[in-house]
Design an enzyme around this catalytic site. Structure first.
Site, PDB file in Angstrom:
ATOM      1  N   GLU A   1     -65.597-120.600 136.169  1.00  0.00           N
ATOM      2  CA  GLU A   1     -66.056-119.354 135.334  1.00  0.00           C
ATOM      3  C   GLU A   1     -65.406-118.188 136.247  1.00  0.00           C
ATOM      4  OE1 GLU A   1     -69.841-120.097 133.639  1.00  0.00           O
ATOM      5  OE2 GLU A   1     -70.536-118.006 133.957  1.00  0.00           O
TER       6      GLU A   1
ATOM      7  N   GLU B   1     -78.281-120.606 131.577  1.00  0.00           N
ATOM      8  CA  GLU B   1     -77.017-121.314 130.844  1.00  0.00           C
ATOM      9  C   GLU B   1     -77.454-121.344 129.249  1.00  0.00           C
ATOM     10  OE1 GLU B   1     -74.858-120.961 132.796  1.00  0.00           O
ATOM     11  OE2 GLU B   1     -74.561-122.507 133.898  1.00  0.00           O
TER      12      GLU B   1
ATOM     13  N   ASP C   1     -70.573-108.967 133.962  1.00  0.00           N
ATOM     14  CA  ASP C   1     -71.041-110.249 134.078  1.00  0.00           C
ATOM     15  C   ASP C   1     -70.234-110.884 135.125  1.00  0.00           C
ATOM     16  OD1 ASP C   1     -72.767-112.154 133.124  1.00  0.00           O
ATOM     17  OD2 ASP C   1     -71.089-113.468 131.933  1.00  0.00           O
TER      18      ASP C   1
ATOM     19  N   GLU D   1     -82.138-111.480 130.377  1.00  0.00           N
ATOM     20  CA  GLU D   1     -81.159-111.730 129.583  1.00  0.00           C
ATOM     21  C   GLU D   1     -80.782-110.555 128.178  1.00  0.00           C
ATOM     22  OE1 GLU D   1     -78.082-113.767 129.743  1.00  0.00           O
ATOM     23  OE2 GLU D   1     -78.963-114.790 131.207  1.00  0.00           O
TER      24      GLU D   1
HETATM   25  C1  LIG Z   1     -75.986-112.808 132.395  1.00  0.00           C
HETATM   26  C2  LIG Z   1     -75.592-114.086 132.330  1.00  0.00           C
HETATM   27  N1  LIG Z   1     -76.423-115.083 131.943  1.00  0.00           N
HETATM   28  C3  LIG Z   1     -75.623-116.282 131.780  1.00  0.00           C
HETATM   29  C4  LIG Z   1     -74.395-116.413 132.284  1.00  0.00           C
HETATM   30  C5  LIG Z   1     -73.995-118.067 132.437  1.00  0.00           C
HETATM   31  N2  LIG Z   1     -73.542-118.590 133.398  1.00  0.00           N
HETATM   32  C6  LIG Z   1     -73.788-115.678 132.645  1.00  0.00           C
HETATM   33  N3  LIG Z   1     -72.338-115.578 132.897  1.00  0.00           N
HETATM   34  N4  LIG Z   1     -74.005-114.426 132.664  1.00  0.00           N
END
Ligand SMILES: Cc1ncc(CN)c(N)n1
Length: 223
Positions: free
Chosen positions: A90, A142, A51, A212
Site C-alpha cells: 500500500e 480495513e 491517507d 473514518e
Molecule cells: C483512513 C484509512 N482507513 C483505512 C485504510 C485501509 N488500510 C486506509 N488506508 N485509510
C-alpha cells in the site's frame, strides 16, 4: 457473515446495531461521488496525500497487532502477516499514485482529523491493550475501506477510469476475503473475552467509524 460455524458473529451484530453510523462511514458523500463520477479531483488528491500519512502510522499499528498475536501463540499469525505485506504494498502504491498526480508527499502535513486518528492508533501500542480489541479494530478499519471502495466498482458505477485502480485496491474480491478472515479472527477472540472487555471493544468499533467519517469529511473540506 461466513463464521466458523461455532460462534455467532458479534461483529456482524455490531454492524447491525450501529447500522446508521456504519453507512455514514461506508457510503460517505466522498466515496459516493467517486462512484457517481462527480468527484472533485483536488478533493481526491487531498485524500490521497492525507491517507499516505495515515498509512505510515498504520504500519506501527499493524506491528502492534502482530506482536500481541505472537504473544498469544496464535494461529492467526499468517493472516496478520498478510496485513503487514499488504501495507508494504500500500505504501509503494501511494508513492506511485502521488507521482502520477503530481503530489509532493514530502511537503504534506497531517490535518486535524488525521492527527486525531494517529493518536487513536498509537494508543494500541500499549502492552495492556488486549489482542481482542486490537485485532477487531484492525478488522473494522480495513472493512470500512473495503466496503466504501467496493461500492465504487459495483454494477452501475460511473467511477472515472483514472480512479478505478484506487477502488480496485480495496474493493477487490481478494481484499474482501482478507477482511473476512480478519472478521473471523475478531469474532473468535471476542467469543473468548469477558463481557466488560467485549463492551470496550464495541466502543473502539464505534470510535473507528467516527474517525473514518471524520477522515472523509477532512478530505472533502480540509477541516
Ligand atoms: C483512513 C484509512 N482507513 C483505512 C485504510 C485501509 N488500510 C486506509 N488506508 N485509510
Amino acid at each position: 457473515m461466513e463464521g466458523d460455524g461455532v460462534e455467532a458473529s458479534t461483529t456482524a451484530a455490531w454492524i447491525e446495531r450501529h447500522r446508521q453510523m456504519y453507512e455514514r462511514a461506508t457510503r460517505h458523500p466522498f466515496t459516493v461521488s467517486i462512484r457517481d463520477g462527480t468527484i472533485d479531483l483536488s478533493t481526491f488528491k487531498r485524500w490521497l496525500s492525507q491517507d499516505y500519512l495515515f498509512v505510515r502510522e498504520f504500519v506501527a499499528f499493524i506491528a502492534s497487532v502482530l506482536l500481541k498475536c505472537c504473544k498469544q501463540d496464535s494461529s492467526d499469525m499468517e493472516i496478520i502477516l498478510g496485513g503487514v505485506a499488504s501495507i508494504s504494498d500500500e505504501l509503494s502504491w501511494f508513492k506511485n499514485e502521488a507521482a502520477k498526480w503530481g503530489i509532493d508527499l514530502a511537503s504534506v502535513s497531517p490535518l486535524k482529523s488525521n492527527i486525531e486518528y494517529h493518536r487513536f492508533l498509537r494508543s494500541f501500542t500499549e502492552p495492556e491493550i488486549s489482542y481482542a480489541v486490537a485485532v477487531t479494530t484492525f478488522w473494522i478499519i480495513e472493512t470500512v475501506y473495503q466496503d466504501s471502495f467496493g461500492f465504487c466498482i459495483q454494477e452501475g458505477n460511473k467511477t472515472p477510469p483514472e480512479l478505478l485502480g484506487t477502488c480496485q485496491r480495496w474493493g477487490s474480491a481478494e481484499f474482501k476475503k482478507y477482511c473476512q478472515s480478519l472478521q473471523r479472527i475478531a469474532d473468535r477472540s471476542l467469543a473468548n473475552a469477558p463481557a466488560d472487555a467485549v463492551k470496550s471493544v464495541e466502543e473502539a468499533f464505534v470510535r473507528v467509524l467516527e474517525l473514518e467519517i471524520g477522515f472523509w469529511e477532512m478530505s472533502s473540506s480540509q477541516s
